[in-house]
Write an enzyme that holds these catalytic residues in place. Structure first.
Site, short mmCIF file in Angstrom:
data_model
loop_
_atom_site.label_atom_id
_atom_site.label_comp_id
_atom_site.label_asym_id
_atom_site.label_seq_id
_atom_site.Cartn_x
_atom_site.Cartn_y
_atom_site.Cartn_z
N THR A 162 17.41 -0.95 -75.10
CA THR A 162 17.23 -0.14 -73.51
C THR A 162 18.57 -0.72 -73.14
O THR A 162 18.73 -2.10 -72.88
CB THR A 162 15.96 -0.62 -73.01
OG1 THR A 162 15.04 -0.04 -73.77
CG2 THR A 162 15.87 0.61 -71.76
N GLN B 38 -14.73 26.09 -66.39
CA GLN B 38 -15.45 24.85 -66.38
C GLN B 38 -14.70 23.82 -67.18
O GLN B 38 -14.66 22.50 -67.04
CB GLN B 38 -16.91 25.01 -66.82
CG GLN B 38 -17.67 23.84 -66.70
CD GLN B 38 -19.05 23.69 -67.48
OE1 GLN B 38 -19.31 24.11 -68.55
NE2 GLN B 38 -20.04 23.37 -66.79
N GLY C 183 -0.71 25.60 -71.00
CA GLY C 183 -0.52 26.92 -71.92
C GLY C 183 0.93 26.65 -72.39
O GLY C 183 1.69 25.60 -72.60
N PRO D 213 4.39 -11.01 -70.16
CA PRO D 213 3.08 -10.52 -69.55
C PRO D 213 3.71 -9.50 -68.41
O PRO D 213 3.32 -8.28 -68.10
CB PRO D 213 2.57 -11.70 -68.90
CG PRO D 213 2.83 -12.64 -69.84
CD PRO D 213 4.06 -12.47 -70.39
N GLN D 214 4.97 -9.99 -67.51
CA GLN D 214 5.44 -9.01 -66.56
C GLN D 214 5.84 -7.74 -67.24
O GLN D 214 5.83 -6.83 -66.74
CB GLN D 214 6.41 -9.97 -65.70
CG GLN D 214 7.08 -8.89 -64.59
CD GLN D 214 7.60 -9.63 -63.48
OE1 GLN D 214 7.04 -10.57 -63.09
NE2 GLN D 214 8.72 -9.15 -63.19
N GLU D 215 6.60 -7.84 -68.26
CA GLU D 215 7.24 -6.69 -68.84
C GLU D 215 5.88 -5.82 -69.24
O GLU D 215 6.08 -4.41 -69.04
CB GLU D 215 7.89 -7.16 -70.08
CG GLU D 215 8.26 -5.72 -71.06
CD GLU D 215 9.07 -5.97 -72.19
OE1 GLU D 215 9.77 -7.23 -72.24
OE2 GLU D 215 9.33 -5.34 -73.01
N GLY E 220 6.04 -3.74 -77.29
CA GLY E 220 4.81 -4.42 -78.09
C GLY E 220 3.82 -3.17 -78.28
O GLY E 220 3.28 -2.55 -77.49
#
Ligand SMILES: Cc1cc2nc3c(=O)[nH]c(=O)nc-3n(C[C@H](O)[C@H](O)[C@H](O)COP(=O)(O)OP(=O)(O)OC[C@H]3O[C@@H](n4cnc5c(N)ncnc54)[C@H](O)[C@@H]3O)c2cc1C
Length: 382
Positions: free
Chosen positions: A161, A282, A342, A243-245, A367
């Site tokens: 990225t 519904q 739709g 962990p932050q990622e 991950g």
């Protein structure tokens, strides 16, 4: 449900970032989606408006506020605007790459890199995945062999990225190829280094405005001054920062779910079939009610994780829970929302259609869901 983690300052910050998105991102998204990349000016514009490096000390050009709630707001607002692809580079830069620089840089490295990272002149990426390995990181084969004052780097990375735009690439390498985890280190490979070439900007199912690229290294001579952290501790550094990622990705999943539900609610109130708005069937009501409930439950967990991250208590397992739950929820919600739209849900002029293509990768990158469950399961002693 009213969220309790934000103060008035956060709300002001949200307003100002929302205006930034309306001015700098939304008008450009169509073009960036066609180009397969955002312009570098997005980063410098974000930098000059104070939206990069919020947690970097002021003496290094940042905002000097160590509070993940600001990062969270940025991630939430790009989702709200239906610009997750365009915004991913910013959140990767702030939430994923920057923590490595902040926690591992020497004073000299801080002075060299942090001001540019905060101004948006230096765009960052993190390169772990290789053509032959993703989940099984410790089996990577890119090497960095010490030769005097340099590491000689050989190998390749893929799916990176910001791979085309990046100037500084935190690259996971083997400084001791005879070892698995213990042989790993992190080096920063810079734009223009001899022997460093970029391959294709890969064609993806979604996230079209995000550049995702191949990187090739042939005898790249990387000065030892570009080692990030300690030699042989690369795996430990990754484990510390993941962990932050993962929370960032999970939080984006819940924010993206909220956005998808909002677009859908608006649509089902207006669209009619058999003489009444389709939202009043519904089945539609139940689907909407289920999504509303699941998002509220997930949001409460994410907000708690953000507090835990801020107080230094978030565990790898909790971050893994946030990642897999938030992204799987997002995938489920977007799929249901397409169904409620739709045929129009399949048309790219509707934001839900782009979200459908964009969301698919989120349970894989950062991950996979399976790896997240492995992390959680292992911690339970099984
Ligand atoms: C758009 C995009 C952006 C990305 N950005 C980056 C980036 O910036 N930097 C970077 O380094 N990487 C990046 N990646 C790579 C991404 O993190 C990997 O694709 C991901 O970690 C999975 O690795 P893999 O593709 O090799 O799949 P594999 O590891 O080959 O996995 C394939 C399947 O096997 C399953 N599997 C593997 N091991 C186990 C196990 N032990 N138990 C159960 N199931 C298992 C996986 O869950 C998956 O379902 C990106 C990928 C994409 C597509």
């Amino acid at each position: 449900m009213r969220r309790t983690i934000f103060t008035e300052e956060h709300e002001m910050f949200r307003d100002s970032f929302r205006q930034f998105v309306a001015k700098e991102i939304t008008p450009n998204v169509e073009q960036w989606e066609k180009d397969g990349i955002v312009s570098r000016e997005l980063f410098t514009a974000a930098g000059s408006s104070g939206f990069l490096g919020i947690d970097v000390p002021e003496e290094h050009g940042g905002g000097g506020v160590d509070d993940f709630r600001y990062n969270l707001i940025i991630g939430e607002e790009v989702q709200r605007a239906g610009a997750g692809g365009a915004g991913l580079g910013l959140t990767l830069h702030n939430d994923v790459c920057l923590p490595y620089f902040l926690s591992l840089c020497t004073e000299e490295q801080k002075q060299r890199w942090l001001p540019g990272i905060c101004s948006g002149e230096l765009i960052t990426a993190v390169a772990m995945t290789e053509p032959g390995i993703g989940s099984d990181l410790a089996s990577m084969s890119t090497t960095a062999i010490r030769d005097g004052d340099v590491y000689v780097v050989n190998g390749s990375k893929t799916f990176i990225t910001n791979g085309i735009n990046a100037d500084l690439i935190i690259t996971a390498v083997k400084t001791d190829p005879t070892q698995k985890h213990k042989g790993m280190s992190l080096v920063v490979i810079e734009r223009g280094m001899e022997g460093f070439e970029r391959g294709r900007n890969l064609e993806k199912v979604g996230l079209h405005s995000q550049d995702t690229a191949e990187l090739f290294f042939t005898d790249v001579r990387v000065p030892v001054e570009n080692l990030l952290g300690q030699e042989g501790q690369g795996f430990v550094h990754l484990v510390h920062n993941l962990p932050q990622e993962r929370l960032s990705i999970g939080a984006a999943g819940v924010a993206g779910s909220e956005a998808a539900l909002a677009w859908t609610l608006e649509y089902v109130k207006e669209r009619t079939a058999f003489g009444k708005p389709i939202g009043t069937f519904q089945n539609s009501r139940f689907k909407l009610a289920e999504m509303r409930t699941e998002i509220d439950v997930a949001q409460a967990f994410i907000d708690r994780c953000v507090e835990a991250l801020n107080s230094g208590e978030l565990t790898a397992e909790e971050a893994a829970e946030a990642k897999w739950w938030g992204t799987e929820l997002h995938k489920r919600v977007v799929d249901t929302c397409v169904q409620l739209h739709g045929g129009y849900g399949y048309m790219l002029e509707y934001p839900i259609a782009r979200a459908y293509a964009d969301v698919r990768i989120t349970t894989i990158y950062g991950g996979t869901t399976e790896i997240m469950k492995e992390i959680i399961g292992k911690s339970m002693g099984v």
